[in-house]
Design a protein around this motif. Structure first.
Motif, mmCIF file in Angstrom:
data_model
loop_
_atom_site.group_PDB
_atom_site.id
_atom_site.type_symbol
_atom_site.label_atom_id
_atom_site.label_comp_id
_atom_site.label_asym_id
_atom_site.label_seq_id
_atom_site.Cartn_x
_atom_site.Cartn_y
_atom_site.Cartn_z
ATOM 1 N N VAL A 193 -1.013 5.499 -5.580
ATOM 2 C CA VAL A 193 1.483 6.147 -4.581
ATOM 3 C C VAL A 193 0.872 6.394 -3.264
ATOM 4 O O VAL A 193 -0.558 7.226 -2.377
ATOM 5 C CB VAL A 193 1.057 7.253 -5.752
ATOM 6 N N GLN A 194 2.496 6.597 -2.882
ATOM 7 C CA GLN A 194 1.877 6.737 -0.975
ATOM 8 C C GLN A 194 3.175 8.261 -1.154
ATOM 9 O O GLN A 194 4.519 7.843 -1.751
ATOM 10 C CB GLN A 194 1.716 5.899 -0.416
ATOM 11 N N THR A 195 2.868 9.213 0.329
ATOM 12 C CA THR A 195 4.002 9.946 0.052
ATOM 13 C C THR A 195 5.161 9.410 1.359
ATOM 14 O O THR A 195 4.586 8.983 2.202
ATOM 15 C CB THR A 195 3.415 11.537 0.524
ATOM 16 N N ALA A 196 5.765 9.655 1.024
ATOM 17 C CA ALA A 196 7.358 9.123 2.135
ATOM 18 C C ALA A 196 7.717 10.148 2.510
ATOM 19 O O ALA A 196 7.445 11.285 2.303
ATOM 20 C CB ALA A 196 8.354 8.946 0.710
ATOM 21 N N SER A 197 7.588 9.828 3.880
ATOM 22 C CA SER A 197 8.451 10.836 4.722
ATOM 23 C C SER A 197 10.503 10.666 4.479
ATOM 24 O O SER A 197 10.562 12.287 4.962
ATOM 25 C CB SER A 197 8.255 10.062 6.072
ATOM 26 N N THR A 198 10.638 10.220 4.126
ATOM 27 C CA THR A 198 12.347 9.954 3.211
ATOM 28 C C THR A 198 12.114 11.532 1.928
ATOM 29 O O THR A 198 11.635 11.317 0.999
ATOM 30 C CB THR A 198 12.842 9.411 2.769
ATOM 31 N N GLU B 259 9.682 2.740 2.095
ATOM 32 C CA GLU B 259 8.529 3.161 2.553
ATOM 33 C C GLU B 259 6.962 3.025 1.550
ATOM 34 O O GLU B 259 6.244 2.669 2.312
ATOM 35 C CB GLU B 259 8.288 4.733 2.676
ATOM 36 N N ALA B 260 7.043 2.738 0.321
ATOM 37 C CA ALA B 260 6.016 2.569 -0.615
ATOM 38 C C ALA B 260 5.496 1.129 -0.956
ATOM 39 O O ALA B 260 4.526 1.060 -0.145
ATOM 40 C CB ALA B 260 6.510 3.271 -2.364
ATOM 41 N N THR B 261 7.216 0.543 -0.779
ATOM 42 C CA THR B 261 6.003 -0.691 -0.664
ATOM 43 C C THR B 261 6.016 -1.609 0.605
ATOM 44 O O THR B 261 5.084 -2.426 0.738
ATOM 45 C CB THR B 261 7.845 -1.658 -0.817
ATOM 46 N N VAL C 223 1.614 -0.133 -1.660
ATOM 47 C CA VAL C 223 1.728 0.479 -2.659
ATOM 48 C C VAL C 223 3.705 0.630 -3.821
ATOM 49 O O VAL C 223 4.577 0.137 -3.569
ATOM 50 C CB VAL C 223 1.724 2.230 -2.812
ATOM 51 N N MET C 224 3.070 0.683 -5.233
ATOM 52 C CA MET C 224 4.287 0.713 -6.137
ATOM 53 C C MET C 224 5.204 1.856 -6.108
ATOM 54 O O MET C 224 6.131 2.032 -6.664
ATOM 55 C CB MET C 224 3.669 -0.184 -7.184
ATOM 56 N N GLU C 225 4.691 2.849 -6.212
ATOM 57 C CA GLU C 225 5.524 3.847 -6.303
ATOM 58 C C GLU C 225 5.032 5.185 -5.059
ATOM 59 O O GLU C 225 4.183 5.637 -4.330
ATOM 60 C CB GLU C 225 5.297 4.603 -7.491
ATOM 61 N N ALA C 226 5.817 6.303 -4.414
ATOM 62 C CA ALA C 226 6.477 6.915 -3.469
ATOM 63 C C ALA C 226 6.629 8.234 -4.040
ATOM 64 O O ALA C 226 7.119 8.491 -4.879
ATOM 65 C CB ALA C 226 7.411 6.726 -2.258
ATOM 66 N N ILE C 227 5.344 9.147 -3.843
ATOM 67 C CA ILE C 227 6.024 10.443 -3.642
ATOM 68 C C ILE C 227 6.749 11.741 -2.797
ATOM 69 O O ILE C 227 6.746 11.137 -1.710
ATOM 70 C CB ILE C 227 4.379 11.259 -3.505
ATOM 71 N N MET C 228 7.865 12.592 -3.102
ATOM 72 C CA MET C 228 8.900 12.782 -2.549
ATOM 73 C C MET C 228 8.853 14.068 -2.326
ATOM 74 O O MET C 228 8.362 14.123 -3.594
ATOM 75 C CB MET C 228 10.659 12.403 -3.315
ATOM 76 N N LEU C 229 9.008 14.996 -1.556
ATOM 77 C CA LEU C 229 8.378 16.324 -1.324
ATOM 78 C C LEU C 229 9.810 17.289 -1.249
ATOM 79 O O LEU C 229 10.713 15.992 -0.650
ATOM 80 C CB LEU C 229 8.060 16.097 -0.004
ATOM 81 N N ALA D 176 -3.779 8.491 -4.624
ATOM 82 C CA ALA D 176 -2.668 9.496 -3.853
ATOM 83 C C ALA D 176 -2.939 9.349 -1.581
ATOM 84 O O ALA D 176 -3.640 10.185 -1.905
ATOM 85 C CB ALA D 176 -2.476 10.551 -4.033
ATOM 86 N N ASP D 177 -2.406 9.140 -1.136
ATOM 87 C CA ASP D 177 -2.103 8.511 0.060
ATOM 88 C C ASP D 177 -3.913 8.643 0.555
ATOM 89 O O ASP D 177 -4.279 8.964 1.896
ATOM 90 C CB ASP D 177 -1.734 10.422 0.868
ATOM 91 N N GLY D 178 -4.346 7.656 -0.544
ATOM 92 C CA GLY D 178 -6.149 7.457 0.229
ATOM 93 C C GLY D 178 -7.046 8.354 -0.978
ATOM 94 O O GLY D 178 -7.791 7.829 -0.329
#
Ligand code: PXG
Length: 293
Positions: A136-141, A167-169, A173-179, A261-263
Motif C-alpha cells: 500500500v501507499q499513502t495518498a496525498s489526497t 494515486e495508488a495505481t 500498488v493496489m490500495e492507498a492509505i488515506m489520512l 507500506a510506503d516501501g
C-alpha cells in the motif's frame, strides 16, 4: 455461476441486465446524490444483512433521503434478488438514489427515490495477495472531513476515494492509505485498516471520519471473543511502519494482509499469526451469521 441470466431489481421490477436502466435525470447520476451498500453472501447466507440494511437507512437519514419503504421490505428485496439469481456465493450491490428530478440541485424536485439491487460477483485483489500480502501507499489526497460530507455516509459520491485510488495505481500498488486532515491514519479507499502491536489490535475510531465497516465490526467482535485487546485509537504512519502486523478489511476484500507500506516492510511479514487466526474465525462466522435465501 448458475449459467442463467442475471436478474436485477430495478425500481419495483425484476429485469434482465439490458432492461436495468435509469434516467439521466436521476440525481444519483447528475450529482452522486444517493447511498449504497456492498454486501456479501456465502453459501446462500447474506452476511450481516441487518447491519447493512441499518447502515443504508442511516446513510439515507443523514442525507435526508426518505427511502419510502421499510427495512423489512428492503431486506426482502435483497433476499428475493439473491434467490432469483440462484448463486451460492455472491456480491450484492444495493443502490438508493435521490431519484429523477430536473437540472438543479434541489432534492425536493425528486419525488421518488430509485432503488436498485444487483447480485453478481467481485474479485478485488489477485489470489496471491492474500498469501503474500498487499503493498500500500499513502495518498496525498486526504479523507473528506466529517464536517463536510461525513465518510460514515456510504454515499454515491466516491470521488474522494477514487482520487486516492488513482494515486495508488500510479504508484504501482493496489490500495492507498488515506489520512485525516491532521495526518492520522484513517482508512483505505475501500477497506478499513488494522494494526497488531505488542499483541493488541488497533484500528481508528469511527468519529475521525471513516466508513464504519461491517467487516471491521465483525473483526473487532471476533478479536474480543478471542481474548485479544482491541483499541479504537488514533495512530500515525509511524505506527503502521513499525507494526507487528497490518491488515485491511472490507466486504469485497474480506481480510487481506499488508506486507509493505510506503516501501517499509511490516515487521512480522504477511500474513502474520494474529491475521491468520482472525481470518479463520471470520470464515467460520461468514457462513452462519446472516439471512439465508
Ligand atoms: N471503507 C470504505 C471507504 C469503504 O468503501 C469499507 C471501508 C469496508 O466496509 P465494509 O462494510 O464493506 O466492511 C468500504 C466498503 C471497491 C469497493 O470496489 C469497496 C467498498 C464498497 C464498494 C466498492 O473497492 N468498500
Amino acid at each position: 455461476m448458475s449459467g442463467t441470466e442475471m436478474i436485477i431489481y430495478c425500481d419495483g421490477r425484476y429485469v434482465g441486465k439490458e432492461d436495468a436502466t435509469t434516467s439521466i435525470f436521476d440525481h444519483g447520476f447528475l450529482y452522486g446524490d444517493g447511498v449504497f451498500e456492498g454486501i456479501r453472501a456465502y453459501s446462500r447466507c447474506v452476511f450481516r444483512l441487518k447491519e447493512h440494511i441499518d447502515r443504508v437507512f442511516e446513510s439515507a437519514n443523514t442525507i435526508m433521503l426518505d427511502i419510502g419503504i421499510t427495512r423489512e421490505e428492503m431486506t426482502e428485496i435483497v433476499l428475493e434478488t439473491s434467490r432469483r439469481n440462484n448463486l451460492d456465493d455472491a456480491y450484492i450491490r444495493l443502490v438508493v438514489s435521490r431519484g429523477v428530478g430536473d437540472l438543479g440541485l434541489d432534492p425536493l424536485k425528486c419525488p421518488k427515490p430509485s432503488i436498485f439491487c444487483i447480485v453478481g460477483s467481485i474479485v478485488l485483489y489477485p489470489e496471491e495477495t492474500y498469501t503474500q500480502g498487499l503493498k500500500v501507499q499513502t495518498a496525498s489526497t486526504r479523507r473528506n472531513i466529517p464536517a463536510a460530507l461525513n465518510p460514515r455516509v456510504k454515499s454515491l459520491n466516491y470521488l474522494n476515494n477514487i482520487m486516492a485510488k488513482i494515486e495508488a495505481t500510479r504508484a504501482g500498488v493496489m490500495e492507498a492509505i488515506m489520512l485525516t486532515q491532521e495526518g492520522y491514519v484513517c482508512e483505505c479507499t475501500g477497506d478499513n485498516i488494522f494494526l497488531i502491536k505488542n499483541g493488541r489490535l488497533l484500528t481508528p475510531p469511527a468519529y475521525i471520519g471513516i466508513l464504519q465497516g461491517v467487516t471491521r465490526d465483525a473483526v473487532i467482535e471476533l478479536a474480543q471473543k478471542d481474548g485479544i485487546a482491541v483499541q479504537e485509537t488514533l495512530f500515525t504512519l509511524h505506527d503502521v511502519y513499525t507494526a507487528d502486523e497490518c491488515f485491511l478489511t472490507g466486504t469485497a476484500a474480506e481480510l487481506i494482509p499488508v506486507i509493505e507500506a510506503d516501501g517499509r516492510r511490516i515487521s512480522e511479514g504477511a500474513p502474520g499469526p494474529v491475521f491468520k487466526r482472525l481470518l479463520q474465525k471470520f470464515r467460520d462466522l461468514a457462513k452462519t451469521d446472516g439471512e439465508t435465501y
